[in-house]
Design a protein around this motif. Structure first.
Motif, short mmCIF file in Angstrom:
data_model
loop_
_atom_site.label_atom_id
_atom_site.label_comp_id
_atom_site.label_asym_id
_atom_site.label_seq_id
_atom_site.Cartn_x
_atom_site.Cartn_y
_atom_site.Cartn_z
N SER A 43 13.73 5.66 -0.77
CA SER A 43 13.04 4.83 -0.90
C SER A 43 12.36 4.07 0.35
O SER A 43 11.30 3.46 0.58
CB SER A 43 13.51 3.64 -1.85
OG SER A 43 13.66 4.04 -3.13
N ALA A 44 13.33 3.98 1.40
CA ALA A 44 12.90 3.30 2.62
C ALA A 44 12.11 4.10 3.36
O ALA A 44 10.92 3.62 3.95
CB ALA A 44 14.33 3.48 3.63
N VAL A 45 11.84 5.61 3.07
CA VAL A 45 10.93 6.29 3.68
C VAL A 45 9.65 6.13 3.10
O VAL A 45 8.67 6.06 3.78
CB VAL A 45 11.52 7.88 3.62
CG1 VAL A 45 10.34 9.06 3.91
CG2 VAL A 45 12.62 8.10 4.48
N GLN A 46 9.49 5.83 1.89
CA GLN A 46 8.48 5.83 1.04
C GLN A 46 7.73 4.54 1.24
O GLN A 46 6.34 4.17 1.82
CB GLN A 46 8.56 5.84 -0.35
CG GLN A 46 8.96 7.19 -1.00
CD GLN A 46 9.43 7.03 -2.36
OE1 GLN A 46 9.60 5.76 -3.09
NE2 GLN A 46 9.36 8.11 -3.17
N VAL A 47 8.60 3.52 1.37
CA VAL A 47 7.97 2.18 2.03
C VAL A 47 7.57 2.08 3.37
O VAL A 47 6.51 1.51 3.54
CB VAL A 47 8.97 0.95 1.70
CG1 VAL A 47 8.65 -0.32 2.23
CG2 VAL A 47 9.39 0.92 0.23
N LEU A 48 8.11 2.75 4.21
CA LEU A 48 7.85 2.74 5.68
C LEU A 48 6.74 3.47 5.69
O LEU A 48 5.51 3.19 6.68
CB LEU A 48 8.96 3.38 6.65
CG LEU A 48 10.36 2.40 6.79
CD1 LEU A 48 11.28 3.26 7.31
CD2 LEU A 48 9.88 1.27 7.62
#
Length: 205
Positions: free
Chosen positions: A186-191
């Motif tokens: 999720s962190a990768v998607q949001v960033l």
């Protein structure tokens, strides 16, 4: 509420702020419940889920602050949240690796009861936030946090069943790793989305 970016009003979806306030209260309360239960039960997956609740409460507070601000501001806030989600995932993964050396068997009954309460709380928040899941990176990060919480709660319930059925702490450790993986993805998607929106904001400025 509205704000202006390059002279264009930014409208906040009706009810979004109220939904965030409810989500903030629920996550703050569940953090206290799960951290106490996790320590009592000796469960790493519950402790990981408790920290996730705390991180989400902070994310909802940031989202309330940024909701009506310009796209560039909201994208920067989403970047902070993405980094936080990533650090959380790495912390849980590190704890799971360190726990491989051994430890006491978690209390499956406490894990299961706490997991049911947490799942009900997160499903209620997910229903409130579902309509905002396809918004900007700030809204999307809020939805992903909520979705991850519900999935994490289901996994904690599975871990409790595994601990009870097999008399092993491995299900608890595996679920802790799963929760960390959800946070990292999720962190990768949001960033990635926040970076696109920052470029868009600079181009339109």
């Amino acid at each position: 509420m509205s704000a202006k970016c390059c002279g264009t009003p930014i409208q906040v979806a009706p009810g979004y702020s109220r939904a965030l306030w409810i989500a903030l209260a629920v996550n703050g309360g569940m953090f206290v419940v799960e951290v106490v239960a996790g320590l009592f039960a000796g469960s790493l997956s519950l402790q990981a889920d408790a920290l996730d609740f705390l991180g989400d409460a902070g994310n909802y507070a940031l989202s309330l602050w940024a909701a009506s601000r310009a796209l560039g501001v909201r994208a920067r806030v989403a970047t902070v949240k993405g980094v936080t989600m990533g650090l959380f995932g790495l912390w849980v993964l590190g704890r799971a690796v360190l726990s491989l050396a051994g430890g006491e068997l978690p209390h499956a009954e406490v894990m299961g009861a706490t997991g049911v309460v947490a799942l009900i709380a997160n499903l209620a928040v997910a229903v409130l936030l579902y309509r905002y899941r396809d918004g900007d990176s700030n809204m999307r990060s809020v939805w992903l946090c909520t979705r991850n919480d519900a999935l994490g709660n289901l996994a904690v319930l599975l871990a409790a069943g595994g601990v009870l059925a097999f008399g092993s702490r491995w299900p608890d450790l595996l679920v802790a790793v799963l929760i960390s993986g959800l946070a990292l993805v999720s962190a990768v998607q949001v960033l990635a989305q926040a970076r696109r929106e920052q470029r868009q904001s600079r181009a339109s400025g």
